[in-house]
Design a protein around this motif. Structure first.
Motif, PDB file in Angstrom:
ATOM      1  N   GLU A  18       0.668   7.146  11.562  1.00 14.07           N
ATOM      2  CA  GLU A  18       0.828   7.827  10.216  1.00 14.07           C
ATOM      3  C   GLU A  18       1.113   6.700   9.276  1.00 14.07           C
ATOM      4  O   GLU A  18       0.896   6.860   8.175  1.00 14.07           O
ATOM      5  N   HIS A  19       1.875   5.799   9.777  1.00 12.33           N
ATOM      6  CA  HIS A  19       2.339   4.521   8.724  1.00 12.33           C
ATOM      7  C   HIS A  19       2.722   3.534   9.382  1.00 12.33           C
ATOM      8  O   HIS A  19       2.932   3.317  10.518  1.00 12.33           O
ATOM      9  N   VAL A  77       3.549  -5.678   3.660  1.00 18.52           N
ATOM     10  CA  VAL A  77       2.240  -4.327   3.122  1.00 18.52           C
ATOM     11  C   VAL A  77       2.697  -3.524   4.085  1.00 18.52           C
ATOM     12  O   VAL A  77       3.272  -3.503   5.311  1.00 18.52           O
ATOM     13  N   GLU A  78       2.930  -2.174   3.455  1.00 19.24           N
ATOM     14  CA  GLU A  78       3.113  -0.770   3.881  1.00 19.24           C
ATOM     15  C   GLU A  78       2.010   0.052   3.716  1.00 19.24           C
ATOM     16  O   GLU A  78       1.732   0.255   2.587  1.00 19.24           O
ATOM     17  N   PHE A  79       1.461   0.852   4.725  1.00 20.71           N
ATOM     18  CA  PHE A  79       0.523   1.730   4.478  1.00 20.71           C
ATOM     19  C   PHE A  79       0.810   3.188   5.112  1.00 20.71           C
ATOM     20  O   PHE A  79       1.330   3.110   6.173  1.00 20.71           O
ATOM     21  N   GLY A  80       0.301   4.320   4.362  1.00 19.89           N
ATOM     22  CA  GLY A  80       0.386   5.413   5.250  1.00 19.89           C
ATOM     23  C   GLY A  80       1.649   6.242   4.388  1.00 19.89           C
ATOM     24  O   GLY A  80       2.600   6.442   5.063  1.00 19.89           O
ATOM     25  N   THR A  81       1.397   6.692   3.060  1.00 20.19           N
ATOM     26  CA  THR A  81       2.567   7.333   2.419  1.00 20.19           C
ATOM     27  C   THR A  81       2.819   8.649   2.925  1.00 20.19           C
ATOM     28  O   THR A  81       3.902   9.021   3.062  1.00 20.19           O
ATOM     29  N   ASP A 141      -8.473   4.689   3.288  1.00 19.68           N
ATOM     30  CA  ASP A 141      -7.459   4.519   4.323  1.00 19.68           C
ATOM     31  C   ASP A 141      -7.088   3.155   4.710  1.00 19.68           C
ATOM     32  O   ASP A 141      -7.774   2.825   5.638  1.00 19.68           O
ATOM     33  N   LEU A 142      -6.124   2.663   4.152  1.00 22.27           N
ATOM     34  CA  LEU A 142      -5.636   1.239   4.362  1.00 22.27           C
ATOM     35  C   LEU A 142      -5.118   0.921   5.814  1.00 22.27           C
ATOM     36  O   LEU A 142      -5.135  -0.070   6.238  1.00 22.27           O
ATOM     37  N   ARG A 151     -13.172  11.193  -0.092  1.00 23.61           N
ATOM     38  CA  ARG A 151     -12.281  11.571   0.907  1.00 23.61           C
ATOM     39  C   ARG A 151     -12.275  13.252   0.831  1.00 23.61           C
ATOM     40  O   ARG A 151     -10.877  13.657   0.676  1.00 23.61           O
ATOM     41  N   HIS A 206     -13.543   3.575   6.904  1.00 24.71           N
ATOM     42  CA  HIS A 206     -12.648   3.906   5.949  1.00 24.71           C
ATOM     43  C   HIS A 206     -12.249   2.893   4.866  1.00 24.71           C
ATOM     44  O   HIS A 206     -11.244   3.212   3.981  1.00 24.71           O
ATOM     45  N   TYR A 212       5.096  14.705   4.262  1.00 26.52           N
ATOM     46  CA  TYR A 212       5.332  15.256   5.715  1.00 26.52           C
ATOM     47  C   TYR A 212       6.206  16.597   5.532  1.00 26.52           C
ATOM     48  O   TYR A 212       6.727  16.923   4.403  1.00 26.52           O
ATOM     49  N   GLY A 227       8.552  10.375  -2.371  1.00 23.38           N
ATOM     50  CA  GLY A 227       8.097   9.879  -1.236  1.00 23.38           C
ATOM     51  C   GLY A 227       6.671  10.561  -0.923  1.00 23.38           C
ATOM     52  O   GLY A 227       6.229  10.105   0.051  1.00 23.38           O
ATOM     53  N   SER A 234       2.468  11.280  -1.473  1.00 26.28           N
ATOM     54  CA  SER A 234       1.006  10.784  -1.858  1.00 26.28           C
ATOM     55  C   SER A 234       0.912  11.210  -3.094  1.00 26.28           C
ATOM     56  O   SER A 234       0.771  12.666  -3.477  1.00 26.28           O
ATOM     57  N   GLU A 261       1.880   2.984  -5.298  1.00 31.40           N
ATOM     58  CA  GLU A 261       1.912   3.542  -4.121  1.00 31.40           C
ATOM     59  C   GLU A 261       1.862   2.856  -3.126  1.00 31.40           C
ATOM     60  O   GLU A 261       2.324   2.825  -1.981  1.00 31.40           O
ATOM     61  N   LEU A 286       0.290  -6.356  -2.846  1.00 32.60           N
ATOM     62  CA  LEU A 286      -0.630  -7.060  -1.978  1.00 32.60           C
ATOM     63  C   LEU A 286      -1.861  -6.356  -1.588  1.00 32.60           C
ATOM     64  O   LEU A 286      -2.967  -6.716  -1.384  1.00 32.60           O
TER      65      LEU A 286
END
Lengths: 540, 540
Positions: free
Chosen positions: A242-243, A253-257, A266-267, B225, B269, B419, B492, B494, B512, B516
């Motif tokens: 999910e994240h 880098v963070e993906f999946g809020t 969908d990165l 999407r 994706h 979530y 938190g 999306s 969000e 980067l």
């Protein structure tokens, strides 16, 4: 059928298994006996023989070439005990576990050894060391279990001031369990077995059990889009994430809020499968499931592979889906059942393994419905013994390769995935390509195949190839594999279903996705890794 | 329960619906009456009144600025009848269907009209026209149904020699049905309704029914999407796509060799959700399903939203999954059931709509199991009438906005996803932010909310906001939306579950995913669209 007393026919053996720190070149726990079973010995035409490989301590390694300034800075960052140029540490981070990898190290060739092995303690360490290595143009190889079979741990050396293997074993925490959302946050260095232990202590399972389970780790699962033998029930690893958090030479880098956001591409899927080329995954948040209270594994027989495949397709398309669903072809069925007593003396046809895990009532319901479908599709119930046997032995296959190699037998696997409508054609084309190529080299092979994973639109094909070694088994396999790759692409299938790209599949992969897509990936790499130090030569 | 005679309580109405070519600014088929129903009229404090917007023919448009050389070349490429600068053609391709879009056009502001509207016949036409427009730095906006509600059709004009709307309606073929793999290849210009008609003639359904179904098209589903109201059963559109073809100014890219390949990052994706920023999707291969033989839609009551959400979560996590699963909060339940006779006089609590589609026996089995879970979770079966009513009216909601705007009422929707563990907090935060902001402007709103889509780890929240208009309703809504965006990000969640990013969400989206990641996407765009002509200002 759900009244059978023996219903929960298997124990919770995924956590009974010990996580193994592999010592190359042989697979697995050295204290686990790797005797050649009767069937394998028969294939080899020999009993098990002594280890014929070069002693790893005798492999000559080049002097480490990482600049002293880098080594000093790494020691300052991570502590002296977490920066090693020790011979065995280097050997144990050299290459992965393809047959070619084994043969290379067995032959005494340690030219792909990293110069240093380092162990960061946390995400920030990883970012700092990537910055440092980028600044000094030192190549960086992420390492969790080190079980790649496609050259994912064999970066390009040319143009770099050295190679550092980043062993993530200190990132071994279960960070958080969200019982409401049924997710867990896992650090990337957690080995699969340990992650499962920690989750079970909280009443959950990850449900991810690839054949490399004894060795592989969370970061590797994510970086290579691992499938897992229970993908029918729990999904593939890329579907579970999910994240995720990625450390790059330019930062984090963070993906999946949130689950299933539609905010742009969908990165997560740009990082899953990136095999270290964009940076190092340090943490993932994955879906988890209550620990199953009932497990049933059983066998089903079909007249032939096509009939079995049609039955599996019916389940994959219309449901219900068991947790595990596999089908061996006629050759593999005959070999696996070489002791005819296993199945009432009948070794003909094809054997499917069907497994169910979950809450007791739910398993019963799903099993009843599946039984109806498989029966209608021409299957014959073969009892729980074949299922139990498969489950008990499922992590043992990699152990067999070493004694077979010792006995002069070449054994290797390859896999692909295609649409249902092309499955038979792809299977025939690959079998023919491999058989013809090896026969031309004078070593007629045995080619076994099974469907290992099913989806609504298609299925994977997993081939095992066995034949006597020629004088140069590395070249021998390279010829067979090249022929298989050509056949796979010519029949429109993908170069890999779950082994990944690494270096071995790189050129075929580029052919598969095309020039513009490769350029797009290179543009992403240039953005996140402008100096190109992240696992160079892997994927891109 | 499966013995009820009225089981298949709904007809096959998705193909009975006519695909509508929208004529801006009002939604939908002009021959469909859009009378304000009693509940909506009560909200508005007024009966329906006459159209108060400016006559579209009276909207003054700027002279088309596309260079004559480009127009001549486009006429040569596509034929004169497929290149239009007609006033109504331009108006009908101006903006989308957000309330702000409607208010803008109703107010006579046509400043976002494209200069030309062109209609390519096939993929090669699209590649050629992209090359041409890139060469002359003309911005290109892909158009299928034109139903964006986030500014996806409002590109940046500054720095470009004009704007061309590329209407894909001539790419309207069902290219292939693979009955074995259960996939269909659809051209991107096919409207959803027409795609469904063509598939049903072959015995299949796509199962994708977003609220914009009357207008939207396949390319738009893929580029944004889209989720679809039956996502619980058939999946989101991004989950259905096995293969896609993208036309870019640099040529063609295809992704998705085989189902569930692990060959590198899953680049499908990267294109799904790219909203025209990398090029124009011209064809997708999607999973299809046998036409359902049984459909049951029914209502379930819960004491409150939390109890209902817990029940939905149980289904999403442990199964079984109905085909449609939604839950209105207390406010929305009371409004939707404003005629208390609809539900035995009881308008308290929360109403869930639960729908099943499939083969008869499978629907019965799934419904029985779902009934058991919902009962255990505290739900009360409310009969099929609420389900039938929802299904009958589900594509009607967008029709209500125009008469409400005519009557001086502001009405708009927004959505998010998070979530399960954060759901209540996000719902409260967004409701509070919107309510406070609008009340401060002197227009206390009614804020309704429902869970529209559920997943194992979380769920979407869909808000409908209604209040009297101020003198400047565009600014009024902008203030409310900005407050909602801030609340969504602060909690938190999306910025979007299925409406997409467009221009309206762009800045929040960048916040969000982080700097980067934005850079990485820009690098992809520079590779595929070096001149930046593909839907500039959208997404990036």
């Amino acid at each position: 059928m759900s009244d059978e007393p023996s219903l929960s026919n298997t124990s919770d053996d995924e956590t009974a298994l010990r996580a193994v720190t592999m010592h190359r070149p042989r697979w697995g726990d050295p204290t686990t006996p790797a005797d050649l079973p009767a069937a394998a010995a028969a294939l080899a035409g020999a009993d098990a023989v002594a280890d014929t490989g070069v002693d790893p301590d005798a492999v000559v390694l080049a002097e480490p070439v990482v600049p002293e300034a880098v080594r000093t800075a790494l020691v300052k960052l991570l502590g002296a005990s977490n920066v090693s140029a020790d011979h065995r540490d280097r050997i144990d981070h050299t290459r992965g576990y393809s047959t070619t990898d084994l043969l290379t190290l067995r032959g005494g060739d340690g030219s792909d050894a990293p110069d240093l092995v380092v162990a960061p303690a946390n995400h920030d360490d990883v970012v700092r060391l990537l910055e440092l290595c980028a600044h000094h143009r030192v190549a960086v190889v992420p390492f969790t279990g080190g079980t790649s079979v496609v050259g994912g741990l064999t970066p390009q050396r040319a143009g770099f001031a050295g190679v550092v293997s980043v062993d993530l074993h200190r990132l071994d925490q279960l960070v958080e369990v969200d019982e409401i959302s049924r997710t867990a946050t896992l650090q990337a260095g957690l080995r699969g077995v340990r992650a499962e232990e920690l989750l079970r202590a909280n009443g959950f399972t990850l449900g991810h059990f690839p054949q490399s389970y004894a060795g592989a780790g969370i970061g590797g699962y994510a970086a290579t889009r691992s499938a897992g033998q229970s993908s029918a029930g729990y999904g593939r690893f890329d579907e579970m994430v999910e994240h995720l958090v990625l450390a790059t030479p330019r930062g984090t880098v963070e993906f999946g809020t949130a689950p299933r956001s539609a905010a742009g591409p969908d990165l997560r899927h740009l990082v899953l499968g990136s095999e270290g080329a964009f940076g190092i995954i340090t943490e993932v948040t994955v879906r988890i499931h209550p620990t199953p209270t009932r497990r049933v594994f059983e066998g089903w027989r079909f007249a032939d592979f096509d009939a079995g495949a049609a039955a599996l397709r019916r389940l994959a398309q219309d449901g219900p889906m068991p947790t595990v669903l596999r089908l061996s072809d006629e050759v593999e069925t005959a070999i696996n059942l070489a002791d005819p007593d296993d199945l009432g003396g009948d070794t003909g046809g094809c054997l499917a393994v069907v497994g169910y895990e979950g809450a007791a009532a739910e398993v019963d319901r799903r099993r009843d419905a599946t039984t109806e479908v498989l029966g209608q599709a021409g299957g014959t119930y073969a009892g729980t013994e074949p299922g139990q046997a498969w489950r008990a032995g499922r992590f043992r296959a990699p152990y067999l390769r070493d004694p077979l190699l010792d006995a002069g037998v070449l054994v290797e696997t390859l896999e692909t995935v295609t649409y249902w409508s092309r499955l038979a054609e792809v299977k025939a084309a690959v079998t023919d390509a491999v058989t013809t190529t090896l026969a031309d080299l004078g070593t007629e092979p045995l080619v076994m195949c099974h469907i290992s994973h099913v989806y609504a639109a298609g299925a994977s094909l997993y081939f095992t190839v066995v034949c006597p070694q020629t004088a140069n088994p590395i070249e021998q396999w390279a010829a067979a594999k090249a022929a298989a790759n050509t056949a796979i692409r010519a029949s429109g299938a993908s170069i890999t279903h779950h082994h990944g790209v690494g270096r071995d599949h790189r050129d075929t992969y580029h052919d598969e996705i095309g020039t513009l897509a490769v350029e797009a990936l290179r543009a992403v790499k240039r953005t996140l890794d402008p100096d190109g130090v992240c696992n160079p030569g892997i994927l891109l």
